[in-house]
Scaffold this active site. Structure first.
Site, short mmCIF file in Angstrom:
data_model
loop_
_atom_site.label_atom_id
_atom_site.label_comp_id
_atom_site.label_asym_id
_atom_site.label_seq_id
_atom_site.Cartn_x
_atom_site.Cartn_y
_atom_site.Cartn_z
N HIS A 126 111.65 -3.24 89.51
CA HIS A 126 112.07 -1.85 89.70
C HIS A 126 113.43 -1.63 89.04
O HIS A 126 114.13 -2.58 88.70
CB HIS A 126 112.17 -1.54 91.20
CG HIS A 126 113.16 -2.43 91.90
ND1 HIS A 126 112.82 -3.65 92.40
CD2 HIS A 126 114.48 -2.26 92.15
CE1 HIS A 126 113.89 -4.21 92.94
NE2 HIS A 126 114.93 -3.40 92.79
N HIS A 132 118.82 -1.60 84.54
CA HIS A 132 118.23 -2.88 84.15
C HIS A 132 117.16 -3.26 85.16
O HIS A 132 117.08 -2.71 86.26
CB HIS A 132 119.30 -3.98 84.11
CG HIS A 132 119.82 -4.33 85.46
ND1 HIS A 132 120.74 -3.54 86.13
CD2 HIS A 132 119.52 -5.36 86.30
CE1 HIS A 132 121.00 -4.08 87.31
NE2 HIS A 132 120.25 -5.18 87.44
#
Length: 186
Positions: free
Chosen positions: A42, A122
């Site tokens: 995620h 990220h």
């Protein structure tokens, strides 16, 4: 409950990144890393930590409002990098400005702003283990692994939803479950 807010990449994006990262798992020292599971991949917008259950409805209300005020946008998983020798990550390209604005709005609405580190979009692939856990051949060279991902560019996908996620830790990898989700505005 231990909670965070995230944008979850679609299955195809996870498959592409899984394929790109597979050779990294065979590099010297990779066995000593704690690799994250693709099912849990995620993009964290805000980490909330432990939240009492009676506060969750107010969080949900705030997140529904923020989601409606921000447009869907297009992203792709691309490249790689490190946080020193602590973590290996895949980067994000596309409408990153929209993603940053969304993260800032979520953090502001929930009082979860991390001004010290700021928002760096990220997806964490692996974390360095302790010296005792390192695999054969010594510690992994995370910078070399990130370099191997330099040319990776996944397919573009619509980021059209935010999710309130629950993190359960303990033995084994963390497990993430969606508590609730909201579509982004158009």
């Amino acid at each position: 409950m231990r909670l965070f807010v995230a944008v979850n990449p679609p299955p195809l994006a996870k498959i592409e990144l899984t394929d790109a990262a597979a050779p990294l798992r065979r590099l010297p020292g990779a066995g000593g890393l704690r690799w994250t599971e693709p099912a849990g991949w995620h993009l964290t917008l805000a980490f909330l930590g432990e939240v009492p259950a009676d506060e969750v409805p107010a969080l949900e209300h705030a997140l529904a409002r923020v989601a409606g005020e921000h447009p869907a946008h297009r992203l792709r998983l691309a490249g790689g990098g490190t946080f020193g020798q602590r973590a290996l990550w895949a980067g994000v390209e596309g409408d990153v400005r929209d993603l940053r604005e969304l993260a800032a709005a979520v953090q502001h609405a929930l009082g979860a702003t991390d001004e010290e580190r700021g928002f760096h979009p990220h997806l964490t692939l692996a974390r360095a283990g302790t010296t005792r856990r390192r695999g054969p051949g010594g510690p992994a060279d995370l910078r070399a692994m990130a370099g191997a991902l330099r040319e990776f560019r996944g397919s573009e996908w619509p980021a059209g939803r935010i999710q309130l996620m629950r993190s359960e830790t303990g033995y084994g990898p963390a497990r993430y479950t969606a508590v609730e989700g909201w579509p982004l505005g158009t």
